[in-house]
Every structure is written in structure tokens, then in C-alpha cells.
Motif scaffolding. Structure first.
Motif, PDB file in Angstrom:
ATOM      1  N   ILE A  23      -7.376  -5.861   0.565  1.00  0.00           N
ATOM      2  CA  ILE A  23      -6.070  -5.443   0.058  1.00  0.00           C
ATOM      3  C   ILE A  23      -5.371  -6.593  -0.664  1.00  0.00           C
ATOM      4  CG2 ILE A  23      -3.739  -4.765   0.794  1.00  0.00           C
ATOM      5  CD1 ILE A  23      -5.159  -3.041   2.953  1.00  0.00           C
ATOM      6  N   LYS A  24      -5.514  -7.791  -0.125  1.00  0.00           N
ATOM      7  CA  LYS A  24      -4.869  -8.953  -0.741  1.00  0.00           C
ATOM      8  C   LYS A  24      -5.488  -9.322  -2.087  1.00  0.00           C
ATOM      9  CE  LYS A  24      -3.055 -11.263   3.390  1.00  0.00           C
ATOM     10  NZ  LYS A  24      -3.149 -12.478   4.253  1.00  0.00           N
ATOM     11  N   LYS A  25      -6.786  -9.096  -2.241  1.00  0.00           N
ATOM     12  CA  LYS A  25      -7.454  -9.593  -3.444  1.00  0.00           C
ATOM     13  C   LYS A  25      -7.526  -8.592  -4.592  1.00  0.00           C
ATOM     14  CE  LYS A  25     -12.367  -8.594  -2.513  1.00  0.00           C
ATOM     15  NZ  LYS A  25     -13.689  -9.194  -2.235  1.00  0.00           N
ATOM     16  N   VAL A  26      -7.389  -7.295  -4.311  1.00  0.00           N
ATOM     17  CA  VAL A  26      -7.546  -6.320  -5.396  1.00  0.00           C
ATOM     18  C   VAL A  26      -6.329  -6.328  -6.318  1.00  0.00           C
ATOM     19  CG1 VAL A  26      -9.077  -4.819  -4.065  1.00  0.00           C
ATOM     20  CG2 VAL A  26      -6.609  -4.415  -4.013  1.00  0.00           C
ATOM     21  N   ASP A  27      -6.533  -5.817  -7.520  1.00  0.00           N
ATOM     22  CA  ASP A  27      -5.448  -5.736  -8.502  1.00  0.00           C
ATOM     23  C   ASP A  27      -4.556  -4.527  -8.287  1.00  0.00           C
ATOM     24  OD1 ASP A  27      -6.583  -7.951 -10.098  1.00  0.00           O
ATOM     25  OD2 ASP A  27      -8.175  -6.503 -10.557  1.00  0.00           O
ATOM     26  N   VAL A  28      -5.177  -3.417  -7.827  1.00  0.00           N
ATOM     27  CA  VAL A  28      -4.470  -2.140  -7.767  1.00  0.00           C
ATOM     28  C   VAL A  28      -4.705  -1.477  -6.413  1.00  0.00           C
ATOM     29  CG1 VAL A  28      -4.093   0.078  -8.910  1.00  0.00           C
ATOM     30  CG2 VAL A  28      -4.919  -1.883 -10.251  1.00  0.00           C
ATOM     31  N   ILE A  29      -3.654  -0.879  -5.866  1.00  0.00           N
ATOM     32  CA  ILE A  29      -3.747  -0.097  -4.628  1.00  0.00           C
ATOM     33  C   ILE A  29      -3.434   1.356  -4.962  1.00  0.00           C
ATOM     34  CG2 ILE A  29      -2.848   0.279  -2.307  1.00  0.00           C
ATOM     35  CD1 ILE A  29      -4.209  -2.366  -2.470  1.00  0.00           C
ATOM     36  N   VAL A  30      -4.314   2.264  -4.548  1.00  0.00           N
ATOM     37  CA  VAL A  30      -4.113   3.694  -4.780  1.00  0.00           C
ATOM     38  C   VAL A  30      -4.084   4.394  -3.424  1.00  0.00           C
ATOM     39  CG1 VAL A  30      -5.048   5.788  -5.830  1.00  0.00           C
ATOM     40  CG2 VAL A  30      -5.312   3.588  -7.002  1.00  0.00           C
ATOM     41  N   GLY A  31      -3.060   5.216  -3.202  1.00  0.00           N
ATOM     42  CA  GLY A  31      -3.023   5.898  -1.913  1.00  0.00           C
ATOM     43  C   GLY A  31      -1.875   6.866  -1.778  1.00  0.00           C
ATOM     44  N   TYR A  32      -1.909   7.600  -0.694  1.00  0.00           N
ATOM     45  CA  TYR A  32      -0.822   8.492  -0.296  1.00  0.00           C
ATOM     46  C   TYR A  32       0.417   7.630  -0.054  1.00  0.00           C
ATOM     47  CZ  TYR A  32       1.633  11.758   2.903  1.00  0.00           C
ATOM     48  OH  TYR A  32       2.552  12.562   3.525  1.00  0.00           O
ATOM     49  N   THR A  33       1.568   8.113  -0.472  1.00  0.00           N
ATOM     50  CA  THR A  33       2.805   7.338  -0.429  1.00  0.00           C
ATOM     51  C   THR A  33       3.078   6.750   0.957  1.00  0.00           C
ATOM     52  OG1 THR A  33       3.717   8.804  -2.133  1.00  0.00           O
ATOM     53  CG2 THR A  33       5.280   7.430  -0.920  1.00  0.00           C
ATOM     54  N   THR A  34       2.896   7.536   1.991  1.00  0.00           N
ATOM     55  CA  THR A  34       3.158   7.069   3.359  1.00  0.00           C
ATOM     56  C   THR A  34       2.252   5.911   3.736  1.00  0.00           C
ATOM     57  OG1 THR A  34       3.920   9.255   4.042  1.00  0.00           O
ATOM     58  CG2 THR A  34       3.212   7.746   5.786  1.00  0.00           C
ATOM     59  N   TYR A  35       0.984   5.952   3.317  1.00  0.00           N
ATOM     60  CA  TYR A  35       0.048   4.892   3.678  1.00  0.00           C
ATOM     61  C   TYR A  35       0.383   3.588   2.958  1.00  0.00           C
ATOM     62  CZ  TYR A  35      -2.673   8.897   5.365  1.00  0.00           C
ATOM     63  OH  TYR A  35      -3.078  10.036   6.000  1.00  0.00           O
ATOM     64  N   ILE A  36       0.813   3.686   1.710  1.00  0.00           N
ATOM     65  CA  ILE A  36       1.224   2.482   0.998  1.00  0.00           C
ATOM     66  C   ILE A  36       2.434   1.852   1.680  1.00  0.00           C
ATOM     67  CG2 ILE A  36       2.271   1.659  -1.158  1.00  0.00           C
ATOM     68  CD1 ILE A  36       0.358   3.425  -2.686  1.00  0.00           C
ATOM     69  N   ARG A  37       3.334   2.683   2.185  1.00  0.00           N
ATOM     70  CA  ARG A  37       4.505   2.173   2.891  1.00  0.00           C
ATOM     71  C   ARG A  37       4.104   1.389   4.145  1.00  0.00           C
ATOM     72  NH1 ARG A  37       6.964   6.856   4.194  1.00  0.00           N
ATOM     73  NH2 ARG A  37       7.498   7.148   2.006  1.00  0.00           N
ATOM     74  N   LEU A  38       3.019   1.791   4.781  1.00  0.00           N
ATOM     75  CA  LEU A  38       2.578   1.110   6.001  1.00  0.00           C
ATOM     76  C   LEU A  38       2.140  -0.323   5.745  1.00  0.00           C
ATOM     77  CD1 LEU A  38       0.453   3.945   7.696  1.00  0.00           C
ATOM     78  CD2 LEU A  38       2.721   3.154   8.380  1.00  0.00           C
ATOM     79  N   ILE A  39       1.686  -0.609   4.524  1.00  0.00           N
ATOM     80  CA  ILE A  39       1.170  -1.952   4.223  1.00  0.00           C
ATOM     81  C   ILE A  39       2.031  -2.652   3.168  1.00  0.00           C
ATOM     82  CG2 ILE A  39      -1.212  -1.445   4.882  1.00  0.00           C
ATOM     83  CD1 ILE A  39      -1.795  -1.090   1.851  1.00  0.00           C
ATOM     84  N   LYS A  40       3.306  -2.304   3.107  1.00  0.00           N
ATOM     85  CA  LYS A  40       4.175  -2.836   2.056  1.00  0.00           C
ATOM     86  C   LYS A  40       4.240  -4.361   2.059  1.00  0.00           C
ATOM     87  CE  LYS A  40       8.356  -2.072   4.858  1.00  0.00           C
ATOM     88  NZ  LYS A  40       9.687  -1.381   4.890  1.00  0.00           N
TER      89      LYS A  40
END
Length: 241
Positions: A23-40
Motif C-alpha cells: 500500500i505504501k509503495k503503489v501509485d494508486v489505490i482502488v477500492g470501495y469507499t469504506t475500505y479506503i477510509r480504513l487505511i486513510k
């Protein structure tokens, strides 16, 4: 590279080191809105692409397009990406493409494992996972699987057990299970594992209060030997003590 990452229940300490590093090294994160909030806290400064429920195919296609452009992208799922997550859909889509896309699946702690750890040791003998959501699987097939699992006396981990749109699925599942298991069979309920509202309940098929069960709950139905001791749900492995 296209990564498919399992976040586990949602809190950082229950994520694998590999998942955090990706997660730290990638350029882009794609996901369900709730899941992105979990790793903000992990995604500051990254390009974020999020959608609501029932947009899984769109999300995966977008991630594939990003990977084709040469960027490192992670598609995130709660729990394990290969257990009712996005790994299967990503691989189905990429397998139909003429050009090759490099994919790596990063495992995470699925709900049954995280919930079992809170409840004790309910999965020490053979167990199975069954989702009660009929959005992807016909209910008739789900009933067949419930009958098969209960008749074989598996410990049964029920995913997606109850929602506003499916308020009676858990009750029906327990009716089927009771054809083979006693109403006194131990049931463990784990709610919101890894989150502030985390809660565990030890009960039985007969005494289970369905109103406490929702889509953030995992329900573990024991086998005939499962018992409670010192507030732990225990399924014996078979050792002679």
C-alpha cells in the motif's frame, strides 16, 4: 504491477507487513469507499479511486487500465482478497485479455479467522465458509451447501449472515442446520472485529438473538463437540487429555 490486497478486519495491527508495504509503495489505490477510509493514514498523497457498493467490476476494470499504463496499483478488499474479495474477479478479467498483466495477490486475515481468535478456538477441526448473500449465488444452491455442511458436522462460518435486504436468511440457514445439529449447538458471534464497536457473543442455536447480527458480523456455528469453557468457544481437535 497490479496488486490485490487483503486488509484484514480493518485495523493496521491486523494487517500483514506485506500488505502495508504494498500500500505504501503503489501509485494508486482502488477500492470501495469504506475500505479506503480504513487505511486513510497509509494513503496520504496517493491517487485514490473509490466507488460505492455493487461497482466491483468497474473498480477492477479501472485498476487493470491503470496497470496497463505502467503504474503500480493496488485493489483493496477487507479480510482476505481471495475469500469473497476481489482476487477472483481481477484474475477472471485479466485471463480474458490478450495482453499479459502482472498480478500479485496479497493475503489478509479473513473474518472467520479474526473472529475465531476473539472467541477462542472454534476452528480446531474441519470447518467451511458459506456466504448467505444470494446476490451472486442462487439461494437454492446456498441451501444445498448448508445441508451438506451441516450433515457432515462441519463447524460452519456464515458470512454475510443478515442485512436489511435479507432479514430472514440467517433464520432459514439455522432451520436447515438444526435438521442435523442440536439446538444446543454452540454459536459464536463476532461483530465489527478490529473496530471500535468490536463485540463477541457466545450463545447457542436456540438462544441466538438475530437482531444483533448484521453484515459486519461473522457467525460461527460449532460442531457436535464444540463447547464453552471459561468464556472460550472450543472445538476439540481430538487430542486425548
Amino acid at each position: 504491477m497490479l496488486y490485490v490486497v487483503g486488509l484484514g478486519p480493518g485495523e493496521k495491527k491486523k494487517m500483514s507487513l506485506e500488505a502495508i508495504e504494498v500500500i505504501k509503495k503503489v501509485d494508486v489505490i482502488v477500492g470501495y469507499t469504506t475500505y479506503i477510509r480504513l487505511i486513510k493514514e497509509l494513503v496520504d498523497g496517493k491517487e485514490l479511486i473509490s466507488t460505492g457498493m455493487k461497482k466491483e467490476i468497474d473498480r477492477c476494470k479501472k485498476a487493470i487500465d491503470i496497470a496497463k499504463d505502467g503504474k503500480d496499483v493496488a485493489v483493496i478488499s477487507s479480510g482476505d482478497a481471495g475469500v469473497y474479495g476481489m482476487a477472483g474477479l481481477i484474475l477472471e478479467l485479466t485471463s480474458q485479455m490478450a495482453e499479459e498483466i502482472a498480478v500479485q495477490v496479497i493475503p489478509g486475515i479473513t473474518a472467520s479467522i479474526a473472529g475465531a481468535a476473539l472467541l477462542g478456538a472454534p476452528l480446531m477441526n474441519d470447518f467451511c465458509h458459506i456466504s448467505l448473500s444470494d446476490l451472486m449465488t442462487p439461494w437454492e444452491m446456498i441451501e444445498k451447501r448448508l445441508n451438506a455442511a451441516a450433515s457432515a458436522d462441519f463447524v460452519i462460518c456464515l458470512y454475510n449472515p443478515r442485512s436489511k435486504g435479507r432479514p430472514n436468511h440467517l433464520a432459514r440457514a439455522l432451520e436447515i442446520i438444526q435438521q442435523y445439529k442440536s439446538e444446543d449447538t454452540i454459536v459464536g458471534i463476532a461483530k465489527d472485529v478490529g473496530r471500535k464497536e468490536e463485540k463477541v457473543i457466545l450463545t447457542s442455536i436456540a438462544d441466538l438473538d438475530e437482531t444483533v447480527v448484521d453484515m459486519t458480523t461473522i457467525v460461527l456455528v460449532g460442531n457436535k463437540e464444540t463447547y464453552i469453557s471459561d468464556n472460550w468457544m472450543i472445538t476439540p481437535r481430538g487430542y486425548k487429555l
